[in-house]
Design an enzyme around this catalytic site. Structure first.
Site, mmCIF file in Angstrom:
data_model
loop_
_atom_site.group_PDB
_atom_site.id
_atom_site.type_symbol
_atom_site.label_atom_id
_atom_site.label_comp_id
_atom_site.label_asym_id
_atom_site.label_seq_id
_atom_site.Cartn_x
_atom_site.Cartn_y
_atom_site.Cartn_z
ATOM 1 N N ASP A 349 0.835 -1.193 0.000
ATOM 2 C CA ASP A 349 0.000 0.000 0.000
ATOM 3 C C ASP A 349 0.880 1.258 0.000
ATOM 4 O O ASP A 349 1.861 1.324 0.746
ATOM 5 C CB ASP A 349 -0.877 -0.040 1.256
ATOM 6 C CG ASP A 349 -1.847 1.119 1.317
ATOM 7 O OD1 ASP A 349 -2.662 1.241 0.383
ATOM 8 O OD2 ASP A 349 -1.793 1.897 2.281
ATOM 9 N N GLU A 386 1.789 -0.404 -4.979
ATOM 10 C CA GLU A 386 0.890 0.690 -5.315
ATOM 11 C C GLU A 386 1.825 1.882 -5.438
ATOM 12 O O GLU A 386 2.292 2.422 -4.438
ATOM 13 C CB GLU A 386 -0.144 0.917 -4.212
ATOM 14 C CG GLU A 386 -1.174 1.964 -4.586
ATOM 15 C CD GLU A 386 -2.139 2.291 -3.438
ATOM 16 O OE1 GLU A 386 -3.304 2.565 -3.709
ATOM 17 O OE2 GLU A 386 -1.716 2.288 -2.268
#
Lengths: 701, 115
Positions: A349, A386
């Protein structure tokens, strides 16, 4: 043989002690006792605090004798502990000086950053006793799970079909028909369903222990409690979330999750974890002491020269990922999940943060990312970034990779969404995306598998909502609809939200089929959002991070209602598996043409071999050619994103080959898609009339 | 926790009643482990056992592993639904043969003998 080192050398009150081993950090079962080890560079002293399970007050507190400290590590073995029945924490004493970045407070009991099991919050949504000074309790985990012959599956990236899902939301709805809704165990009951769908990899939203009550409040709009439902806020990096386990109340979450992974593997499905190393649940200057802040604030967090938390995560603090100690913790953590849980890969993330220096500046060759790329234990794990963060660092196509890192391709999502809704001039961009985004991922260096292609994910509209809403509808989030992205590139097909209009509903179903067709025909690695296969809706909420209710739970009743969609998804996934030529090209083979003279991939328009990439185009034809077991394999896809019907001239096939229809999203079910091998021969081999906003897939055989 | 043991058709049956938890599991472990030897036949009857903690499960696991190691045959009988579920969900179930009642368990334990 009884070893001499299993005898204590020191005594503190009734406890027998011995100097410990500094590594591994955390609590380790050793002969006769437990080895405790915890790092703090700036603490002056440390105490081990012991609790009987579930009891509010500790029964003992044992200071680490000064002679047991080695370097910056406090370590000791405590003998004869009933380790099945205890919980522990640490107290650290040291300077308290905001400007210096030190937050030591010897009154606070702190979670072990390396705790492999965490107790105290065993049931989801059960309001904790806020007066309890020690909410998250480190426990001693056993590593005695019987894996039999299991190990990570190592499915090649080019064959992967990822299904992104939320552990709780997947089965929490009453319609899921499972015994223990919303748990790890419940996922096991749905494995046959996932197998039927055909995906071979699940990517789980965060499962590390997190606090669903973080920023929890009652929504004045719905009068329902809002939770930290997605869980992008880590409490403990080494422990699975107890309340995701049906057996969490028995403290058996570790075993339950391992049993899920083992069962997935038995069924040919990999497990990727969404991991959040960019920040922790301790928040900003006003946040609670859980662990890191009290153990060594200055080491674990990025601080401004004045001592404030940098906030590149948008969540209050930023983990100091490129501090060598924190870097090692992340490495230890991932190794633990890979080795002890047989996890197949990780999706990071806001991974751009992992490439920031300790002062926040982006680094050229971030040591953490390089370490992970070359780590022996993680050697076969998928690493997916990401590739952006909340501090404005956007690295899609440029994330440091060493040939190992793949990326969530945000550009794929945006371009395909625009093409899909009929924006003019996106045919060229669509061709790039379908081709594995060679403009972003150099074929020779990174290859198409660096691109994780997706149109929808947890963050944003579901696919159904993408074709049902022009605008986000996040009122229930209690932020005046200011949260969530405004750049959705969505189109509601004529009416905002649910409608009885058959024409609109037909068009929406068609757009969903168009989307999944494009996704499954794209080179790179497709990722779909769970529930999209049966038209799951969040009623236009594009940021359901706090909605632990019907907004975000998958409604399995829709599977029956929209079986037509499920059927389409299933068949298009089989199609992708059966036709290697539409998957990524072999990375070692850079040739552009086959020996029959056909390009492996070529672009077309109204006229064959004449693609229209002009600023007004909404049409694209793609011909993929490969070599199958029985000769050549031709796949022609006509994408008409215009609102009018267009005739596509079909490319010529070699002698003996004929075009057959596999799918036509403009046709009513069941004529929208055919069984593999039962494609229908075309009467007119020269031209196909492609309906408005439709995708047609032909096979030449 | 009460541990009763008796012989039935040459099989040692341990009947546990009460709570199998961290306090009672050591005694259960001691009692049963000494009976595990090559070719032994053991049934653990848990019909009257209304609670099994993680510590209790681990004792059952240790027993099962020891059994497999020395080459004995054992079965569990009369597990309450929740306990059975917990064993299944945590992957412990593949260590044991689980039966509804003693009669079935006896048949299965004797079958093992025939092999």
């Amino acid at each position: 043989m009884i070893r001499v080192d299993t005898y204590p050398t020191h005594k503190y009150k009734e406890f027998n002690l011995r100097s410990g081993k500094p590594v591994p950090f955390g609590a380790t079962i050793v002969p006769g006792g437990i080895n405790f080890s915890v790092f703090s560079r700036h603490a002056k002293s440390c105490e081990l605090v012991l609790f009987k399970k579930y009891e509010k007050e500790p029964y003992a507190s044992i200071p680490f004798p000064d002679e047991f400290r080695i370097g910056n590590v406090f370590t000791m073995i405590v003998f004869d502990l009933d380790y099945e029945n205890i919980e522990y924490g640490f107290k650290m004493d040291g300077p308290f000086n905001f400007n210096e970045g030190h937050w030591f407070n010897k009154e606070k009991i702190l979670l072990d950053p390396y705790a492999k099991a965490i107790g105290g919050r065993d049931e989801w949504g059960k309001e904790p006793d806020w007066n309890n000074c020690f909410q998250y309790r480190s426990r001693i985990a056993f590593d005695d799970f019987d894996w039999e012959d299991d190990r990570p599956l190592e499915i090649p990236m080019r064959d992967l079909i990822i299904y992104e899902m939320h552990v709780r939301g997947f089965t929490r709805h009453s319609s899921s028909g499972v015994k223990y809704p919303g748990t790890f165990a419940a996922i096991r009951e749905k494995i046959p369903y996932l197998k039927e769908l055909g995906v071979n990899c699940v990517e789980l939203l965060p499962i590390y222990e997190f606090d669903e009550f973080e920023n929890s409040r009652i929504s004045p709009v719905t009068n329902e409690r809002l939770y930290n439902y997605w869980g992008y806020s880590t409490v403990g990096f080494f422990a699975p979330k107890a309340s995701y386990a049906a057996t969490g109340k028995y403290g058996m979450q570790v075993d339950e999750f391992k049993a899920v992974v083992k069962d997935f593997h038995k069924n040919g499905i990999e497990v990727i974890l969404d991991v959040v190393f960019n920040h922790t649940a301790e928040g900003n200057e006003n946040g609670p002491y859980i662990s890191f802040r009290g153990i060594d604030n200055k080491t674990y967090y990025m601080l401004t020269p004045e001592g404030y938390y940098y906030n590149f995560s948008g969540c209050g603090n930023t983990l100091n990922c490129n501090n060598p100690v924190v870097r090692n913790m992340i490495l230890d953590c991932l190794r633990c999940w890979a080795a002890e849980y047989h996890i197949d890969g990780f999706r990071f993330d806001l991974a751009a943060i992992l490439g920031r220096n300790q002062d926040g500046s982006p680094m050229h060759n971030p040591p953490l990312l390089e370490t992970l790329a070359f780590d022996p234990v993680l050697g076969k794990c998928k690493l997916i970034a990401e590739a952006w963060d909340a501090g404005g660092l956007y690295q899609v196509g440029a994330f440091p990779s060493w040939g190992r890192w793949a990326e969530w391709n945000g550009k794929y999502r945006d371009d395909i969404r625009k093409f899909l809704k009929g924006d003019e001039g996106f045919s060229g961009a669509a061709a790039q995306r379908l081709h594995g985004s060679p403009d972003l991922y150099n074929r020779h260096y990174r290859g198409t598998c660096a691109s994780i292609n997706f149109i929808t994910c947890h963050d944003g509209f579901t696919l159904k909502d993408l074709v049902s809403y022009n605008y986000k509808h996040n009122e229930a989030n209690d932020e005046n609809n200011n949260d969530g992205s405004n750049d959705n590139y969505s189109w509601n097909c004529g009416v905002e939200g649910e409608t009885d209009d058959d024409g609109i509903n037909f068009l929406r179903r068609k757009q969903i089929k168009n989307a999944i067709s494009i996704l499954m025909l794209s080179q790179g690695v497709p990722m779909m959002l769970s529930g999209d296969e049966f038209g799951n809706t969040q009623n236009g909420n594009n940021n359901a991070y706090c909605q632990d209710n019907e907004i975000s739970w998958l409604n399995w009743n829709l599977l029956n209602k929209n079986y037509e969609l499920f059927n389409y998804f299933k068949k298009i996934i089989v199609f992708r598996k059966n036709h290697p030529s539409i998957k990524s090209s072999e990375e070692e083979d850079y040739s552009t043409h086959l020996d029959n003279g056909y390009p492996k991939i070529s672009w077309h328009g109204i006229k064959a071999w004449e693609a229209d990439f002009s600023g007004t185009s909404r049409l694209l034809g793609m011909l993929c050619c490969g070599k199958g077991e029985n000769g050549y394999d031709f796949i022609y896809t006509a994408m008409n994103m215009h609102w009018e019907m267009h005739g596509f001239e079909l490319p010529n096939l070699p002698e003996g080959y004929k075009w057959h229809v596999f799918a036509n999203t403009d046709a009513k079910a069941p004529n929208d898609i055919w069984e593999a091998g039962k494609e229908v021969i075309l009467e007119n081999q020269n031209q196909f009339l492609v309906g408005p906003r439709s995708v047609v897939i032909l096979v030449g055989k | 926790m009460d541990i009763k043991k008796y012989l039935k058709d040459n099989v040692m049956v341990f009947e546990l009643s009460g709570k199998l938890d961290v306090n009672t599991s050591p005694a259960v472990q001691d009692e049963i482990m000494v009976q595990i030897e090559p070719d032994c036949r053991i049934i653990i009857d848990m019909e009257k056992c209304d609670y099994v903690s993680s510590a209790g499960l681990r004792v059952l696991m240790i027993i099962a592993k020891q059994m497999a190691k020395v080459g004995g045959f054992g079965a569990l009988v009369g597990l309450q639904e929740e306990i059975k579920d917990v064993m299944e969900m945590t992957g412990f179930d593949n260590l044991f043969i689980i039966h509804e009642n003693i009669e079935q368990a006896l048949v299965s334990v004797h079958k093992e003998e025939a092999i």
